[in-house]
Scaffold this active site. Structure first.
Site, short mmCIF file in Angstrom:
data_model
loop_
_atom_site.label_atom_id
_atom_site.label_comp_id
_atom_site.label_asym_id
_atom_site.label_seq_id
_atom_site.Cartn_x
_atom_site.Cartn_y
_atom_site.Cartn_z
N GLU A 1 0.83 -1.20 0.00
CA GLU A 1 0.00 0.00 0.00
C GLU A 1 0.88 1.26 0.00
O GLU A 1 1.67 1.48 0.91
CB GLU A 1 -0.88 -0.02 1.25
CG GLU A 1 -1.65 1.26 1.49
CD GLU A 1 -2.44 1.20 2.82
OE1 GLU A 1 -2.38 0.18 3.52
OE2 GLU A 1 -3.09 2.21 3.13
N ASP B 1 -1.29 -1.21 5.70
CA ASP B 1 -1.28 -0.69 7.07
C ASP B 1 -2.31 -1.42 7.92
O ASP B 1 -3.33 -1.86 7.41
CB ASP B 1 -1.63 0.81 7.08
CG ASP B 1 -0.54 1.65 6.40
OD1 ASP B 1 0.59 1.13 6.27
OD2 ASP B 1 -0.84 2.79 6.02
N ASP C 1 -4.65 -0.47 9.66
CA ASP C 1 -5.73 0.45 10.05
C ASP C 1 -6.93 0.26 9.11
O ASP C 1 -6.93 -0.65 8.29
CB ASP C 1 -5.22 1.91 10.04
CG ASP C 1 -4.79 2.33 8.62
OD1 ASP C 1 -4.97 1.53 7.68
OD2 ASP C 1 -4.27 3.45 8.48
N ASP D 1 -8.10 2.01 6.59
CA ASP D 1 -7.82 2.12 5.16
C ASP D 1 -7.10 0.88 4.63
O ASP D 1 -7.38 0.40 3.54
CB ASP D 1 -6.96 3.36 4.88
CG ASP D 1 -7.83 4.60 4.75
OD1 ASP D 1 -9.06 4.44 4.68
OD2 ASP D 1 -7.26 5.71 4.72
#
Ligand code: 0RA
Length: 659
Positions: free
Chosen positions: A428, A501, A503, A505
């Site tokens: 990402e 990540d 998280d 997103d």
């Protein structure tokens, strides 16, 4: 079989019982498909399906399953109760006969349809044989009866233990750990799913699941039966019309029930059931359904002049775009085909479904011209898009864009050309991509940075996808082609690792990528090539900045603090380094919480997340394609708000999905 019974009078009768059920204990797989988690749950389905049969026959209205804290499971229904009188063939109570004689689970010649089909429907004697203990209570004829069993043999007589004006059956059993060596613990979610289905498919029944340990309780009741089911599947999608087509009709010796509704999505969801058992591979009911749908929509389109004389017919696929349907048939003798028995085989069913749907869908379209026009309009659009996608693909193939020779510019390839020793990291963002490039083992590890939200693959048609550079780069790097040109043999990397990540997103992007593989390159998942990287959540920095310790979950962080400080204080809270005394004792000076891959330098990223010697990889499997599909649909549906809230509430779950 030298098995203990609680009393000493080990009678000839018991020996006969044990001999009768011995084949079940010798080859449990033959009866319940295996002795892993799936086989274990077959025991539950067996009892639950018997209870549902009572509901189908018009007697039971409630089925309640309770996971007990002592490892047992209890299934209670308010049906007629298993008869307690002497069974003419065995000379024992019917209860005991049902529980000790193989294949005696049927309703003893009682008419009507049985739910049970496929692997189960083997009778509750199988459950009894594979349980270390089983206790049955039958409420019937003003009395409550009770009897206990151990590994299939009675350990008590059928006794009257009370009075009641109710009726029903109450079975508690403990799966035998010497048979179910892998696990004897039941999955709340798996059972919940099953009970939800049962409630959808059986009008007027309430199903409940209780977890005794935490008193978590779920109840399902759907007034509308399969219409409610369709409505549920379409939550979060724009529907073509609120109205749901429905038909329930007896034909010959069978019953055909269908509910359907179109959405603005591009996917088709058709679930077919025979006697309430899901047939994931379809079968003759699905064939009949498709044939009728294609014909009725085409006939209507022609008759209304929506399809001109010189235009070719809409394809079946066109008429099913955006369709959600439940097809349920009930028949006296369902036959299942294929290795997994997941496909209905009865040839007569095709004609039954075709004729019922043709007749009633035709009426429906005539009576709802506005809806009918929208359905035809959608199918016409689908046909156009299909042609555009073909043209785009042909164009790409003609120009050689997907050909192996040229690799995408953003790909940092590995030097190994042997897929067995090569892995591709889909990373990402460009910055983490940069760290991954410098930190990697360039012999075996290739890096493809993907920018931002790749693309909403659920909504994007193939023609749009092929115009997206990120997706084109990915297809090119993988070397497998797409759609008709897809060939897993071309796969250039044995492992494809999604690295995002930790998280919301990141979860979204990995879900988007999984969707892409799920929809367009399923063999990559099926053949175990797709993985999720698991970056650490925490770095514990030591005094003097000596080698850090990394934790990949809150639990692990707690464990490390316990271990290194030698103070036991495990809690389920995230430790606070200021207040937690373990922290200083263990000699840490800083707790870093990683929000993204970008916070690690190249060396750290390799050490914690990419190093084959140390990293944690999660294999992406489609254990339950249905569940994955539903989640993908929810995530990728058209309603942005719902999607957002779902992602946020499930961010963690999505990471664990089908893993
Ligand atoms: C045999 C005959 C009848 C019902 C049942 C078995 C029965 C089995 C189970 C298993 C769980 N719940 C159940 N409920 C009923 C027919 C009873 C009659 O004709 O009265």
């Amino acid at each position: 079989m030298a098995n203990k019974t609680s009393n000493n009078d080990y009678t000839a009768e018991q020996i006969t019982v044990l001999e009768g059920l011995e084949p079940v204990r010798k080859r449990p797989g033959m009866y319940i498909g295996g002795t892993g988690a799936e086989g274990l749950h077959h025991l539950v389905w067996e009892v639950v399906d018997n209870a549902i049969d009572e509901a189908l026959a018009g007697y039971a209205t409630e089925v309640t399953v309770t996971l007990l804290t002592d490892g047992g499971i209890r299934v209670v229904d308010n049906g007629r109760g298993i008869p307690t009188d002497i069974h003419p063939k065995t000379g024992k109570s019917t209860v005991e006969t049902v529980l000790t004689v193989l294949h005696a689970g049927g309703k003893f010649g009682g008419g009507g349809y049985k739910v049970s089909g496929g692997l189960h429907g083997v009778g509750i004697s199988v459950v009894n044989a594979l349980s270390s203990n089983l206790i049955i209570r039958v409420t019937r004829d003003g009395k409550i009866f009770e009897q206990s069993y151990s590994v299939g043999a009675p350990t008590s007589k059928l006794k009257i233990v009370g009075d009641s004006d109710q009726t029903g059956t109450d079975i508690t059993f403990y799966p035998d750990a010497s048979i179910f060596k892998e696990t004897t613990s039941f999955s709340y979610d798996t059972i919940l799913d099953r009970l939800r289905h049962a409630a959808y498919l059986t009008k007027g029944i309430r199903t409940t699941l209780i977890n005794e340990a935490n008193q978590l309780k779920y109840s399902f009741y759907f007034e509308g039966g399969i219409q409610s089911y369709v409505k549920h599947l379409n939550i979060g999608k724009d529907v073509v019309d609120e109205d749901i087509f429905y038909v329930d009709k007896a034909i010959e010796e069978a019953q055909v029930e269908i509910a359907l509704q179109y959405t603005e999505a591009f996917t088709e969801t058709i679930k077919t059931f025979a006697n309430n058992v899901l047939n994931p591979d379809g079968g003759t009911h699905l064939t009949g359904f498709r044939a009728a749908l294609t014909r009725v929509v085409n006939d209507y389109a022609r008759k209304q002049g929506l399809l001109k004389e010189k235009e070719e017919n809409l394809s079946g696929e066109d008429t099913r775009e955006g369709l959600t349907a439940i097809v349920l048939v009930k028949l006296p003798d369902p036959q299942f085909e294929g290795q997994t028995k997941n496909k209905l085989g009865n040839p007569e069913v095709r004609g039954y479904v075709e004729s019922v749907l043709s007749e009633y869908l035709n009426y429906y379209l005539e009576e709802h011209p506005a809806i009918a026009r929208k359905i035809v309009g959608k199918a016409l659009l689908a046909a156009r898009a299909r042609k555009a996608a073909r043209a785009a693909r042909d164009n790409i193939i003609r120009k050689g864009i997907l050909d192996g020779a040229s690799m995408p510019g953003k790909l940092a390839d590995c030097s190994s050309k042997d897929p067995k020793n090569s892995e591709l990291f889909l990373v990402e963002g460009d910055s983490a991509g940069g760290s991954a490039k410098s930190g990697r083992d360039s012999k075996t590890q290739a890096i493809l940075p993907l920018r931002g939200k790749v693309l909403n693959v659920e909504r994007a048609r193939l023609d749009k996808m092929l115009a997206n550079n990120e997706i084109l780069s990915l297809i090119k790097a993988l070397g497998v082609g797409i759609e008709e040109s897809f060939d897993i043999k071309g796969l250039r990397y044995g492992r494809v690792v999604i690295m995002t990540d930790a998280d919301v997103d990141g979860a979204h992007i990995s879900t988007l990528l999984m969707t892409f593989f799920f929809r367009f390159m399923r063999p990559i998942i099926d053949e175990n090539h797709l993985y999720l990287a698991k970056p650490p959540l925490y770095e514990l920095v030591r005094q003097g900045r000596k080698e850090s310790v990394y934790a990949y979950s809150d639990d692990e962080l707690n464990e490390i603090l316990d271990r290194e400080s030698k103070v036991r204080k495990t809690s389920d809270k995230v430790p606070n380094e200021g207040k937690d005394e373990r922290f200083r004792q263990a000699g840490f000076v800083e707790l870093k919480r990683y929000k993204g891959l970008g916070e690690m330098d190249a060396e750290q990223l390799f050490d914690t997340t990419m190093d084959p010697e140390k990293r944690v990889l999660i294999k992406v499997r489609i254990e339950d394609a249905e569940k994955a599909d539903a989640i993908f649909n929810k995530l990728m549906g058209t309603e942005v708000e719902l999607r957002k809230s779902f992602i946020q509430s499930r961010a963690k779950f999505v990471k664990d999905l089908d893993v």
